[in-house]
Write an enzyme that holds these catalytic residues in place. Structure first.
Site, mmCIF file in Angstrom:
data_model
loop_
_atom_site.group_PDB
_atom_site.id
_atom_site.type_symbol
_atom_site.label_atom_id
_atom_site.label_comp_id
_atom_site.label_asym_id
_atom_site.label_seq_id
_atom_site.Cartn_x
_atom_site.Cartn_y
_atom_site.Cartn_z
ATOM 1 N N ARG A 118 0.871 -1.345 -0.290
ATOM 2 C CA ARG A 118 -0.146 0.029 -0.211
ATOM 3 C C ARG A 118 1.281 1.542 0.243
ATOM 4 O O ARG A 118 1.737 1.497 1.046
ATOM 5 C CB ARG A 118 -0.600 -0.240 1.729
ATOM 6 C CG ARG A 118 -1.997 1.406 0.964
ATOM 7 C CD ARG A 118 -2.830 0.979 2.155
ATOM 8 N NE ARG A 118 -2.278 1.166 3.640
ATOM 9 C CZ ARG A 118 -3.118 0.581 4.918
ATOM 10 N NH1 ARG A 118 -4.139 0.815 4.660
ATOM 11 N NH2 ARG A 118 -2.530 1.166 5.761
ATOM 12 N N THR A 122 -1.039 7.500 -1.180
ATOM 13 C CA THR A 122 -2.038 7.463 -1.889
ATOM 14 C C THR A 122 -3.460 6.603 -1.375
ATOM 15 O O THR A 122 -4.273 6.366 -1.619
ATOM 16 C CB THR A 122 -1.651 7.077 -3.377
ATOM 17 O OG1 THR A 122 -1.560 5.881 -3.135
ATOM 18 C CG2 THR A 122 -0.559 8.545 -3.821
ATOM 19 N N ASP A 214 -1.037 -3.428 13.726
ATOM 20 C CA ASP A 214 -0.638 -3.949 11.566
ATOM 21 C C ASP A 214 -0.224 -5.077 12.047
ATOM 22 O O ASP A 214 0.663 -5.976 12.352
ATOM 23 C CB ASP A 214 0.682 -3.092 11.120
ATOM 24 C CG ASP A 214 0.703 -3.072 9.802
ATOM 25 O OD1 ASP A 214 1.172 -4.867 9.536
ATOM 26 O OD2 ASP A 214 1.167 -2.366 9.019
ATOM 27 N N ASP A 217 3.534 -6.791 10.283
ATOM 28 C CA ASP A 217 3.875 -6.275 11.652
ATOM 29 C C ASP A 217 4.367 -7.351 12.759
ATOM 30 O O ASP A 217 4.920 -7.510 13.563
ATOM 31 C CB ASP A 217 4.218 -4.923 12.082
ATOM 32 C CG ASP A 217 4.411 -3.973 11.277
ATOM 33 O OD1 ASP A 217 5.056 -4.512 10.509
ATOM 34 O OD2 ASP A 217 4.252 -2.456 11.287
#
Length: 223
Positions: A118, A122, A214, A217
Site C-alpha cells: 500500500r 495514496t 498492523d 508487523d
C-alpha cells in the site's frame, strides 16, 4: 447458519454478502489477538488456530464427489472434497499468516500468491508479484488477507484474479471496517466476504479501529 450471521454492507451501493463468523472459539481467539501484550509467538499461533476455524465456515459449501471405499467391515459409498480444486491465494505479506491455518484443514489445496503493498501517501495498492497454479478456470479461489481496511489491496487482488477466470472467488479476513466493505463491494459485489468481526471505522492512516494493529508487523515482528 450456526455461529455465523450474514449481513449486508451498510452502503446502498453495495449488494455484496458479508458473513461474520461468530463462533465462540473464533471470538475468543480474536480477542487474544487484539491484545497489545500478546507476544509475536502467541500471535502467530493464535492466527493459525483462528484461521483453521474460519476455514470450516468458508468451506461449508465446497463441492464434493462420491467414492467407493472399504471400511474394516464392508465396502461403501462415501464422499470426499477435491482439495486440488481449491486454490488458496495469499496476499503478501500478511496473508501468509492465514495460509497455514487453512492448509491444516485442506492440505491438498493449491496455493497462489499476490504481492501487493500500500502506497503510504495514496493508500493505493501496487502489485509486485503474481504467481498462480495452472488451470485456474477449474478452481475455487479463497483469497486470504488478515485485514480488509481501505479495501484497495483486496479490490486489486480480485481484479487481477478475475483476469484469469477462476470458477469462484471468496475473500477471507480477520477484521474489516464499513469503509473497506463498501469499497470492495462497489467493485466486486459478486464476491462474498468472510470475517470474524466488522470493526467501527478507519483512522486517518487507513488502520482499522479498534483493530489489532498492523497484522504483518505483528506476525513478522517488524515496524
Amino acid at each position: 447458519m450456526e455461529h455465523a450471521r450474514t449481513a449486508q454492507a451498510s452502503a446502498p451501493v453495495s449488494a455484496g454478502q458479508v458473513v461474520v463468523v461468530e463462533h465462540p472459539l473464533v471470538q475468543h481467539k480474536l480477542t487474544l489477538l487484539r491484545r497489545v501484550e500478546t507476544s509475536t509467538n502467541s500471535f502467530r499461533r493464535l492466527l493459525s488456530e483462528l484461521s483453521a476455524l474460519l476455514a470450516y465456515e468458508v468451506l461449508r459449501d465446497v463441492p464434493m464427489h462420491d467414492v467407493i471405499i472399504d471400511t474394516p467391515l464392508e465396502r461403501m459409498n462415501a464422499r470426499l472434497i477435491d482439495g486440488k480444486k481449491v486454490c488458496l491465494v495469499s496476499i503478501l505479506r500478511a496473508g501468509a499468516g492465514i495460509l497455514d491455518g487453512f492448509l491444516s484443514v485442506v492440505p491438498g489445496a493449491r496455493v497462489g500468491h499476490i504481492g501487493l503493498y500500500r502506497d503510504p501517501k495514496t493508500l493505493v495498492a501496487v502489485e509486485y508479484y503474481f504467481k498462480m497454479p495452472p488451470a485456474m478456470n477449474e478452481r475455487d479461489v479463497i483469497v486470504l488477507d488478515p485485514m480488509l481496511a481501505t479495501g484497495n489491496s483486496a479490490v486489486a487482488a480480485v481484479e487481477r484474479l478475475k483476469e484469469i477466470g477462476p470458477r469462484s472467488i471468496k475473500f477471507v479476513c480477520l477484521l474489516t471496517a464499513p469503509e473497506g466493505i463498501r469499497t470492495f463491494h462497489q467493485h466486486h459485489p459478486d464476491v462474498p466476504i468472510y470475517t470474524a468481526a466488522i470493526d467501527r471505522q478507519l483512522n486517518d492512516h487507513g488502520y482499522i479501529l479498534p483493530g489489532l494493529g498492523d497484522a504483518g508487523d505483528r506476525i513478522f515482528c517488524t515496524k
